[in-house]
Design an enzyme around this catalytic site. Sequence first.
Site, PDB file in Angstrom:
ATOM      1  CG  ASP A  82      -0.256  -0.404   2.644  1.00 11.21           C
ATOM      2  OD1 ASP A  82       0.529  -1.265   2.570  1.00 11.21           O
ATOM      3  OD2 ASP A  82      -1.164   0.133   3.580  1.00 11.21           O
ATOM      4  CG  ASP A  85       1.250  -7.256   7.049  1.00 12.80           C
ATOM      5  OD1 ASP A  85       2.326  -8.805   6.346  1.00 12.80           O
ATOM      6  OD2 ASP A  85       1.789  -5.993   6.507  1.00 12.80           O
ATOM      7  CG  MET A 141       5.766 -10.330  10.972  1.00 18.36           C
ATOM      8  SD  MET A 141       6.761 -10.314   9.454  1.00 18.36           S
ATOM      9  CE  MET A 141       8.447  -9.342  10.325  1.00 18.36           C
ATOM     10  NE  ARG A 169       7.568 -26.042  28.737  1.00 21.33           N
ATOM     11  CZ  ARG A 169       9.076 -26.074  28.562  1.00 21.33           C
ATOM     12  NH1 ARG A 169       9.310 -26.294  26.833  1.00 21.33           N
ATOM     13  NH2 ARG A 169       9.458 -26.361  29.043  1.00 21.33           N
TER      14      ARG A 169
HETATM   15  O1  F6P Z   1       4.302  -5.146   5.689  1.00 16.92           O
HETATM   16  C1  F6P Z   1       5.309  -7.350   5.759  1.00 16.92           C
HETATM   17  C2  F6P Z   1       5.255  -6.997   7.007  1.00 16.92           C
HETATM   18  O2  F6P Z   1       6.307  -7.739   7.266  1.00 16.92           O
HETATM   19  C3  F6P Z   1       4.583  -6.500   8.309  1.00 16.92           C
HETATM   20  O3  F6P Z   1       3.870  -7.954   8.699  1.00 16.92           O
HETATM   21  C4  F6P Z   1       5.144  -6.402   9.597  1.00 16.92           C
HETATM   22  O4  F6P Z   1       5.237  -5.484  10.266  1.00 16.92           O
HETATM   23  C5  F6P Z   1       6.699  -4.854   9.015  1.00 16.92           C
HETATM   24  O5  F6P Z   1       6.419  -5.611   7.648  1.00 16.92           O
HETATM   25  C6  F6P Z   1       7.785  -5.564   9.324  1.00 16.92           C
HETATM   26  O6  F6P Z   1       8.601  -4.891   8.902  1.00 16.92           O
HETATM   27  P1  F6P Z   1      10.323  -4.383   8.847  1.00 16.92           P
HETATM   28  O7  F6P Z   1      11.112  -5.603   7.688  1.00 16.92           O
HETATM   29  O8  F6P Z   1      10.685  -3.134   8.781  1.00 16.92           O
HETATM   30  O9  F6P Z   1      10.212  -5.025  10.277  1.00 16.92           O
END
Ligand code: F6P
Length: 360
Positions: free
Chosen positions: A114, A138, A180, A173
Site C-alpha cells: 500500500d 499481509d 506478522m 505446555r
Molecule cells: O508488511 C510486511 C511486514 O512483514 C509486516 O507484516 C511487519 O509488521 C512489517 O512488514 C515488518 O517490517 P520490517 O521489515 O521493517 O521489520
Amino acid sequence: MVLTGGGDCPGLNAVIRGIVKRASQEKDWEVIGCIESFNGVLREPTEIVELNEKNVHGLLVMGGTILGTTNKSGPFEWPVRQPDGSWTTVDRSDEMIRKLGYMGVDAVINIGGDGSQRISLGLAQKGLNIVGVPKTIDNDLSSTDYTFGFQTAVQICTEAIDKLVTTAASHNRVFIMEVMGREAGWIALHSAIAGGADVCLIPEIPYDINEIKKKIEQRYVKRHGFCIIVVAEGARPKGGTIVGTQTGEVGYQHIKLGGIGNQLAAELKSAGVEQDIRCTILGHLQRGGTPTAFDRILASVFGVRAMELVMEGKYGRMVAYHHPDIVDVSLEEAVRAQNLVDPNSLLVHTAKGLGIEFGD
Ligand code: F6P
C-alpha cells in the site's frame, strides 16, 4: 523501469522475471531495474541495472528481490540531514520525474504494497507513466483477492505450528506463536486453521483474557494436554492498545509492531494460568525463502500482465486478482481501503466451528 518497494516478500523475483520475459517477446522494449525502490534513480551516481532474459534465469524460485528494496522514505519524502544533525524530508518527485525523462524511461512498474502504491499514485498524478503490482505477505490490499507472498507466509507459519505441536505435547505446555500481518489478521487466521491451533487472536477481534484461559483449561485433563495459540502482531485485548515501538530509523514511517506474544504470556500468568507458557516469535522467517507454487504462479501472472499494461499504454493502473480473472484497477482504487478480516466471514465462522477460540 522496474523496481521493488516496501518489505520484501517471496515472489518479487518471479514478477521481475515475468516482466522481462514478456518484454523480450517484443522488439520495442528494454527493461532496466532500479536498485532499492526509487533510491537508485534518486542517488548520484544512479544505481540502475539492465534486466534481460539471461539475468532473470532461476528467479522464479528465489525469495527476496534481486533489485533490493526499502520501506523507508521515497521520492516524496527524501531524508536530508540538517546542520544541527536532525533529519528532515524534502519532496524530490518532480526532480525524479525529470531525471527519468532524461534517462529515456518510458514507463515504470512499481511492485509494492500500500505504501508503494500510494507513491505510484502520487507520481501518476504528476504525469509519470506508471503501473503497480501488489505485493505483501499481509494480504491487506482490498482491491485484489490475494497478494503474492501471503500463501508462502501462511505455509511457513503452518509448518511452524506443526513443529510447535510436538514439543508442546511432549511438555504439556501452552505455546504462543506470534505472526506478522500488521493491522490485518489474515496470516494468523489462515495458519491457525491450517495448523489446527486452539486459539487465534487477530486485530479485528479484540480478546478477553478470561475466554482464552477457559479454552486452555478445556485443553487439559488434569496436568496433561497442550494448547497452541496463534496471535497476530496487531492483536490487542478488549479496551487495550496495539503493541509496538517507534524504531527511530530515519524515514521509517511505521510503528514497528511486535511484542504481543510476550505480553499475552504475562496476561495469562496474571489471570491464573498455571501451565508452562512459551512464546515463539516467527518474525522475518515469514518473509524468507522460496515462494509456494501458488505465489510463483500469481507473481508470474502479475508480471506478464503488468508488462502488457505498459505495452497497451494503460497507465495509472494496478494489476489485481479478482478470481478467476486478472484485472487492472485504478491506483486510487488500489489504495482506497485496507483489506481486513470480517469477524462475520465464512472463514471466522469455520474456525469457530472447528472450536478455535478468538477470545471474543
Ligand atoms: O508488511 C510486511 C511486514 O512483514 C509486516 O507484516 C511487519 O509488521 C512489517 O512488514 C515488518 O517490517 P520490517 O521489515 O521493517 O521489520
